[in-house]
Design a protein around this motif. Sequence first.
Motif, PDB file in Angstrom:
ATOM      1  N   ILE A   1       0.841  -1.206   0.000  1.00 59.35           N
ATOM      2  CA  ILE A   1       0.000   0.000   0.000  1.00 59.35           C
ATOM      3  C   ILE A   1       0.872   1.251   0.000  1.00 59.35           C
ATOM      4  CG2 ILE A   1      -1.611   1.368   1.392  1.00 59.35           C
ATOM      5  CD1 ILE A   1      -2.889  -1.345   2.238  1.00 59.35           C
ATOM      6  N   LEU A   2       1.888   1.281   0.832  1.00 59.51           N
ATOM      7  CA  LEU A   2       2.769   2.457   0.894  1.00 59.51           C
ATOM      8  C   LEU A   2       3.481   2.689  -0.436  1.00 59.51           C
ATOM      9  CD1 LEU A   2       4.282   2.093   4.480  1.00 59.51           C
ATOM     10  CD2 LEU A   2       2.634   3.813   3.677  1.00 59.51           C
ATOM     11  N   ALA A   3       3.906   1.611  -1.080  1.00 55.10           N
ATOM     12  CA  ALA A   3       4.565   1.742  -2.385  1.00 55.10           C
ATOM     13  C   ALA A   3       3.598   2.304  -3.423  1.00 55.10           C
ATOM     14  CB  ALA A   3       5.116   0.392  -2.833  1.00 55.10           C
ATOM     15  N   ALA A   4       2.371   1.798  -3.436  1.00 54.99           N
ATOM     16  CA  ALA A   4       1.367   2.287  -4.390  1.00 54.99           C
ATOM     17  C   ALA A   4       1.039   3.755  -4.129  1.00 54.99           C
ATOM     18  CB  ALA A   4       0.111   1.428  -4.313  1.00 54.99           C
ATOM     19  N   LEU A   5       0.915   4.125  -2.867  1.00 55.58           N
ATOM     20  CA  LEU A   5       0.612   5.517  -2.520  1.00 55.58           C
ATOM     21  C   LEU A   5       1.717   6.463  -2.977  1.00 55.58           C
ATOM     22  CD1 LEU A   5      -1.002   5.062   1.007  1.00 55.58           C
ATOM     23  CD2 LEU A   5      -2.139   5.874  -1.083  1.00 55.58           C
ATOM     24  N   LYS A   6       2.957   6.010  -2.885  1.00 55.34           N
ATOM     25  CA  LYS A   6       4.089   6.835  -3.332  1.00 55.34           C
ATOM     26  C   LYS A   6       3.942   7.169  -4.821  1.00 55.34           C
ATOM     27  CE  LYS A   6       8.797   6.070  -4.372  1.00 55.34           C
ATOM     28  NZ  LYS A   6       9.690   4.962  -4.557  1.00 55.34           N
ATOM     29  N   GLY A   7       3.651   6.177  -5.615  1.00 52.92           N
ATOM     30  CA  GLY A   7       3.460   6.412  -7.045  1.00 52.92           C
ATOM     31  C   GLY A   7       2.232   7.242  -7.337  1.00 52.92           C
ATOM     32  N   TRP A   8       1.172   7.010  -6.581  1.00 48.17           N
ATOM     33  CA  TRP A   8      -0.062   7.759  -6.793  1.00 48.17           C
ATOM     34  C   TRP A   8       0.130   9.249  -6.497  1.00 48.17           C
ATOM     35  CZ3 TRP A   8      -3.869   8.357  -9.609  1.00 48.17           C
ATOM     36  CH2 TRP A   8      -4.971   9.120  -9.253  1.00 48.17           C
ATOM     37  N   GLU A   9       0.954   9.581  -5.507  1.00 48.05           N
ATOM     38  CA  GLU A   9       1.237  10.989  -5.209  1.00 48.05           C
ATOM     39  C   GLU A   9       1.886  11.667  -6.419  1.00 48.05           C
ATOM     40  OE1 GLU A   9       0.212  12.903  -2.641  1.00 48.05           O
ATOM     41  OE2 GLU A   9      -0.889  11.099  -2.049  1.00 48.05           O
ATOM     42  N   VAL A  10       2.809  10.981  -7.065  1.00 52.58           N
ATOM     43  CA  VAL A  10       3.450  11.534  -8.272  1.00 52.58           C
ATOM     44  C   VAL A  10       2.424  11.671  -9.384  1.00 52.58           C
ATOM     45  CG1 VAL A  10       5.232  11.171 -10.024  1.00 52.58           C
ATOM     46  CG2 VAL A  10       5.702  10.573  -7.633  1.00 52.58           C
ATOM     47  N   ALA A  11       1.584  10.669  -9.551  1.00 51.93           N
ATOM     48  CA  ALA A  11       0.548  10.718 -10.595  1.00 51.93           C
ATOM     49  C   ALA A  11      -0.375  11.911 -10.383  1.00 51.93           C
ATOM     50  CB  ALA A  11      -0.249   9.420 -10.608  1.00 51.93           C
ATOM     51  N   LYS A  12      -0.756  12.157  -9.140  1.00 55.85           N
ATOM     52  CA  LYS A  12      -1.635  13.302  -8.848  1.00 55.85           C
ATOM     53  C   LYS A  12      -0.955  14.620  -9.217  1.00 55.85           C
ATOM     54  CE  LYS A  12      -2.668  12.421  -4.521  1.00 55.85           C
ATOM     55  NZ  LYS A  12      -3.288  12.393  -3.182  1.00 55.85           N
ATOM     56  N   GLU A  13       0.342  14.738  -8.906  1.00 61.65           N
ATOM     57  CA  GLU A  13       1.070  15.956  -9.274  1.00 61.65           C
ATOM     58  C   GLU A  13       1.033  16.171 -10.784  1.00 61.65           C
ATOM     59  OE1 GLU A  13       5.078  16.105  -7.722  1.00 61.65           O
ATOM     60  OE2 GLU A  13       4.407  15.338  -5.783  1.00 61.65           O
ATOM     61  N   ILE A  14       1.255  15.118 -11.531  1.00 65.19           N
ATOM     62  CA  ILE A  14       1.249  15.215 -12.994  1.00 65.19           C
ATOM     63  C   ILE A  14      -0.141  15.593 -13.491  1.00 65.19           C
ATOM     64  CG2 ILE A  14       1.465  13.858 -15.131  1.00 65.19           C
ATOM     65  CD1 ILE A  14       3.765  12.318 -13.652  1.00 65.19           C
ATOM     66  N   CYS A  15      -1.173  14.997 -12.917  1.00 68.20           N
ATOM     67  CA  CYS A  15      -2.547  15.277 -13.345  1.00 68.20           C
ATOM     68  C   CYS A  15      -3.009  16.670 -12.962  1.00 68.20           C
ATOM     69  CB  CYS A  15      -3.504  14.239 -12.753  1.00 68.20           C
ATOM     70  SG  CYS A  15      -3.338  12.605 -13.491  1.00 68.20           S
ATOM     71  N   ARG A  16      -2.344  17.283 -12.011  1.00 70.21           N
ATOM     72  CA  ARG A  16      -2.724  18.635 -11.574  1.00 70.21           C
ATOM     73  C   ARG A  16      -1.793  19.712 -12.128  1.00 70.21           C
ATOM     74  NH1 ARG A  16      -3.941  16.366  -5.568  1.00 70.21           N
ATOM     75  NH2 ARG A  16      -6.056  15.672  -5.994  1.00 70.21           N
ATOM     76  N   ASP A  17      -0.811  19.298 -12.931  1.00 71.91           N
ATOM     77  CA  ASP A  17       0.183  20.220 -13.479  1.00 71.91           C
ATOM     78  C   ASP A  17      -0.440  21.093 -14.572  1.00 71.91           C
ATOM     79  OD1 ASP A  17       2.482  21.513 -14.356  1.00 71.91           O
ATOM     80  OD2 ASP A  17       3.147  19.809 -15.560  1.00 71.91           O
ATOM     81  N   LYS A  18      -0.545  22.349 -14.296  1.00 68.55           N
ATOM     82  CA  LYS A  18      -1.128  23.291 -15.264  1.00 68.55           C
ATOM     83  C   LYS A  18      -0.116  23.716 -16.334  1.00 68.55           C
ATOM     84  CE  LYS A  18      -4.970  23.083 -13.125  1.00 68.55           C
ATOM     85  NZ  LYS A  18      -5.863  22.020 -13.508  1.00 68.55           N
ATOM     86  N   ASP A  19       1.172  23.384 -16.114  1.00 68.43           N
ATOM     87  CA  ASP A  19       2.204  23.717 -17.104  1.00 68.43           C
ATOM     88  C   ASP A  19       2.298  22.668 -18.211  1.00 68.43           C
ATOM     89  OD1 ASP A  19       2.875  26.037 -15.730  1.00 68.43           O
ATOM     90  OD2 ASP A  19       4.377  25.001 -14.494  1.00 68.43           O
ATOM     91  N   ASN A  20       1.574  21.585 -18.052  1.00 68.61           N
ATOM     92  CA  ASN A  20       1.518  20.532 -19.080  1.00 68.61           C
ATOM     93  C   ASN A  20       2.890  19.979 -19.450  1.00 68.61           C
ATOM     94  OD1 ASN A  20      -1.321  20.934 -19.257  1.00 68.61           O
ATOM     95  ND2 ASN A  20      -0.927  22.701 -20.550  1.00 68.61           N
ATOM     96  N   LYS A  21       3.688  19.665 -18.442  1.00 76.93           N
ATOM     97  CA  LYS A  21       5.017  19.104 -18.695  1.00 76.93           C
ATOM     98  C   LYS A  21       4.928  17.779 -19.447  1.00 76.93           C
ATOM     99  CE  LYS A  21       9.199  17.447 -16.457  1.00 76.93           C
ATOM    100  NZ  LYS A  21       9.911  17.182 -15.212  1.00 76.93           N
ATOM    101  N   PHE A  22       3.906  16.987 -19.126  1.00 73.89           N
ATOM    102  CA  PHE A  22       3.740  15.683 -19.771  1.00 73.89           C
ATOM    103  C   PHE A  22       2.475  15.675 -20.618  1.00 73.89           C
ATOM    104  CE2 PHE A  22       6.154  14.821 -15.879  1.00 73.89           C
ATOM    105  CZ  PHE A  22       7.242  14.155 -16.411  1.00 73.89           C
ATOM    106  N   GLN A  23       2.557  14.958 -21.719  1.00 77.28           N
ATOM    107  CA  GLN A  23       1.382  14.805 -22.575  1.00 77.28           C
ATOM    108  C   GLN A  23       0.825  13.382 -22.501  1.00 77.28           C
ATOM    109  OE1 GLN A  23       4.431  16.334 -24.175  1.00 77.28           O
ATOM    110  NE2 GLN A  23       3.569  18.029 -23.002  1.00 77.28           N
ATOM    111  N   LEU A  24       1.602  12.453 -21.946  1.00 77.77           N
ATOM    112  CA  LEU A  24       1.142  11.082 -21.753  1.00 77.77           C
ATOM    113  C   LEU A  24       1.609  10.596 -20.388  1.00 77.77           C
ATOM    114  CD1 LEU A  24      -0.108   8.378 -22.683  1.00 77.77           C
ATOM    115  CD2 LEU A  24       2.093   7.842 -23.759  1.00 77.77           C
ATOM    116  N   LEU A  25       0.671  10.004 -19.651  1.00 78.23           N
ATOM    117  CA  LEU A  25       0.952   9.401 -18.357  1.00 78.23           C
ATOM    118  C   LEU A  25       0.469   7.955 -18.410  1.00 78.23           C
ATOM    119  CD1 LEU A  25       1.636   9.361 -15.297  1.00 78.23           C
ATOM    120  CD2 LEU A  25      -0.645  10.345 -14.893  1.00 78.23           C
TER     121      LEU A  25
END
Length: 190
Positions: free
Chosen positions: A94-118
């Motif tokens: 669970i802790l490992a999954a949460l670590k990755g999910w925190e990064v995913a949330k940052e990418i999904c909330r990034d208004k600068d659009n650094k990534f185009q595919l996740l």
Amino acid sequence: MKELKETQSNKVKNASIDRGIIIVNTGDGKGKSSSAFGTVFRAVGQGLNVAVIQFIKGSWTTGEMNIFKKFESITHIVSGAGFTWDTQDKEKDILAALKGWEVAKEICRDKDNKFQLLVLDEINLALAYKFLDIKEVVEVLANKPDSLNIILTGRNAPSEVIEIADTVTEMVMIKHAFESGIKAQKGIEF
């Protein structure tokens, strides 16, 4: 063929929405992650920046890990403690999954659009095992930037994820070498 061409031309002409999509690759057949990784290289070939977050899979070396390192436009994060039958430690998983999910949330909330595919590789399993909160995942997906495309892979995709997705493919196992006692092949399965 003339009629088919006209039908297809009309579909292309009428497709007017321009936004990133959510793709789900699920099912018990082989090819969910492989399909996503093929899209990763298609995206890189078109000049897009890609983030790949791998849930469940552990720290063992895979072919995708080796090749992702060669591309500056690919950010690769392994956020799994390994297959759950190997770890036997749900809290660690669970802790490992949460670590990755925190990064995913940052990418999904990034208004600068650094990534185009996740790519959220094996997140469907993390959701099925209840390592992540399905309501939160769906909310984040629903509010992603329009420029972001997201691929979710793994067996047992929850109905809530399927419902929010634009494209869903179910891989069906008809036959698999492992079922005949053939071990996983380097470069094919990992």
